[in-house]
Design an enzyme around this catalytic site. Structure first.
Site, PDB file in Angstrom:
ATOM      1  CG  ASP A  92      -0.326  -0.066   2.508  1.00  0.00           C
ATOM      2  OD1 ASP A  92       0.894   0.121   2.559  1.00  0.00           O
ATOM      3  OD2 ASP A  92      -1.017  -0.279   3.514  1.00  0.00           O
ATOM      4  CB  SER A  93       0.432   4.483  -1.540  1.00  0.00           C
ATOM      5  OG  SER A  93      -0.804   4.869  -0.967  1.00  0.00           O
ATOM      6  N   GLY A  94       0.846   4.062   1.764  1.00  0.00           N
ATOM      7  CA  GLY A  94       1.194   4.736   3.007  1.00  0.00           C
ATOM      8  C   GLY A  94       0.254   5.850   3.422  1.00  0.00           C
ATOM      9  N   GLY A  95      -0.573   6.313   2.485  1.00  0.00           N
ATOM     10  CA  GLY A  95      -1.467   7.432   2.799  1.00  0.00           C
ATOM     11  C   GLY A  95      -2.438   7.127   3.927  1.00  0.00           C
ATOM     12  CG  ASP A 144      -5.331   6.892  -1.391  1.00  0.00           C
ATOM     13  OD1 ASP A 144      -4.307   6.754  -0.691  1.00  0.00           O
ATOM     14  OD2 ASP A 144      -6.388   6.284  -1.147  1.00  0.00           O
ATOM     15  CD  GLN A 186      -9.913   7.649  -1.088  1.00  0.00           C
ATOM     16  OE1 GLN A 186     -10.985   7.822  -0.513  1.00  0.00           O
ATOM     17  NE2 GLN A 186      -8.938   6.920  -0.559  1.00  0.00           N
ATOM     18  N   GLY A 213     -10.843   4.179   1.022  1.00  0.00           N
ATOM     19  CA  GLY A 213     -11.715   5.019   1.844  1.00  0.00           C
ATOM     20  C   GLY A 213     -12.974   4.321   2.303  1.00  0.00           C
ATOM     21  CB  CYS A 301     -11.491 -25.345  10.560  1.00  0.00           C
ATOM     22  SG  CYS A 301      -9.904 -24.591  10.140  1.00  0.00           S
ATOM     23  CB  CYS A 303      -6.263 -24.764  10.289  1.00  0.00           C
ATOM     24  SG  CYS A 303      -6.731 -24.478  12.005  1.00  0.00           S
ATOM     25  CB  CYS A 306      -9.307 -27.085  13.680  1.00  0.00           C
ATOM     26  SG  CYS A 306      -9.900 -25.392  13.921  1.00  0.00           S
ATOM     27  CG  HIS A 332      -9.100 -21.170  13.350  1.00  0.00           C
ATOM     28  ND1 HIS A 332      -9.710 -22.255  12.745  1.00  0.00           N
ATOM     29  CD2 HIS A 332     -10.076 -20.243  13.555  1.00  0.00           C
ATOM     30  CE1 HIS A 332     -11.005 -22.003  12.614  1.00  0.00           C
ATOM     31  NE2 HIS A 332     -11.245 -20.787  13.089  1.00  0.00           N
TER      32      HIS A 332
HETATM   33 ZN   LIG Z   1      -8.981 -24.136  12.210  1.00  0.00          ZN
END
Ligand SMILES: [Zn+2]
Length: 367
Positions: A92-95, A144, A186, A213, A301, A303, A306, A332
């Site tokens: 991202d640009s930082g704005g 922006d 924007q 925005g 799930c 993962c 889990c 998770h």
């Molecule tokens: Zn999980």
């Protein structure tokens, strides 16, 4: 030939699935970018990121230009080498981060004080591009002018026009052909301004578009209206990315409108606050009712958290401030998020996205 392109693979109403190609590989869309502010998704090693299903990560220009500085990152193999992530990266640009520092905004750019040492820092549209090119991200975002919501229409309009002028300057400043630069729409919560902003930015011909925005405290209806106004103005063959959005219901609503990409701190930040996202709603692992609970966070799930650990164990780790709690909950929550988007892609390809969306939202009753 642009460095980043998007090809559709399926459509269902306005929802769409496709593949975004980047210099560091392909990203199936719709997709989500976990936030790696300081070139690390907190508690996650890059191997963990692969395991949970991440295809692209986001890093933060503002933080990295201050610490360790883009020259250091560039020297240590740009972001991909520095953080050992060989897949696609968007910066991202930082704005957006700078906004919270109460910057002085002039036509030239933003001036603010560093959160690290109070030093005066200037961020212009040109500098934002140069920093991101030094970082080597596959996709850079233009600087922006974000505005807090609600703001008077005059201020929103002014920020919109300035964002447009800054986007033109960013395009002029771009030097690397092997990297892509996305524009940002924007326009606040005002549908007319959103439509205008999208039309103007689309005319500049970016390979992809952020819709910025939003996810800043507006209602879901306001966000839907802003997206409905902006999206038809954007070229269908380009990626659409809603910046900062990452809750289940919000992403599904945006996907239904033709959005391809998201980023958000929600899954990772909530994890570190002891909140788990689940198919039946979000739960807090702190609660006393889990003390002797042998079940996983989420039955559906797969993962590692889990598969291996009970709610009782996770509650114990969290309430005793063991660092493993943050990692396991992050694993998770990211798995949950990537599963959701994978299922959304499958549903779009099968022509049953609306049914899928209704089913997911109805099941998430929560606490
Ligand atoms: Zn999980």
């Amino acid at each position: 030939m642009t460095a980043v392109a998007w090809e559709p693979s399926a459509g269902d109403g306005n929802a769409r699935a496709g593949v975004m190609s980047t210099p560091h590989g392909d990203v199936e869309t719709p997709n989500f970018m976990p936030v790696g502010t300081r070139a690390t998704v907190k508690t996650m090693d890059v191997e963990d990121l692969r395991t949970v299903g991440a295809q692209i990560v986001l890093a933060n220009t503002y933080h990295l230009m201050l610490r360790p500085g883009e020259a250091v990152v560039s020297k240590l193999g740009e972001l991909h080498g520095f953080m050992a992530w060989s897949g696609p990266i968007l910066t991202d640009s930082g704005g957006y981060q700078v906004l919270s520092l109460n910057p002085t905004i002039t036509e030239e750019g933003l001036v603010f004080r560093s959160t690290y040492d109070g030093a005066r820092v200037e961020l212009t549209p040109e500098r934002a591009v140069a920093v991101q090119e030094a970082l080597g991200s596959d996709i850079a975002m233009v600087l922006d002018v974000p505005v807090p919501l609600p703001s008077p229409r005059r201020l929103v309009e002014e920020a919109m026009h300035r964002t447009h002028r800054w986007a033109e300057r960013a395009l002029d400043a771009k030097q690397r052909d092997d990297r892509a630069l996305f524009g940002i729409v924007q326009g606040g919560a005002d549908p007319d301004l959103r439509e205008q902003a999208a039309k103007d930015i689309a005319a500049l011909g970016f390979p992809g578009y952020g819709i910025g925005g939003l996810a800043v405290g507006e209602t879901a209806d306001e966000r839907d209206l802003a997206l409905d106004a902006a999206i038809p103005q954007l070229p269908p063959a380009r990626v659409r990315y809603v910046m900062g959005l990452g809750d289940t219901e919000g992403m599904l609503a945006a996907i239904a409108r033709g959005v391809d990409l998201f980023d958000c701190v929600i899954p990772t930040r909530l994890a570190r606050h002891g909140k788990a996202l689940t198919r039946s709603g979000d739960i807090s692992i702190k609660r006393a009712e889990w003390v002797e609970d042998e079940t996983p966070l989420d039955d559906g799930c797969s993962c590692l958290t889990c598969r291996r650990y009970s709610r009782g164990y996770l509650r114990h780790l969290y309430t005793t401030s063991e660092p493993l709690a943050d990692r396991l909950l992050t694993v998770h929550n990211l798995t949950y998020t990537f599963d959701l988007l994978r299922m959304a892609r499958t549903a779009i390809a099968a022509g049953r996205f609306n049914e899928f969306r209704q089913h997911v939202v109805a099941a998430r009753v929560g606490e």
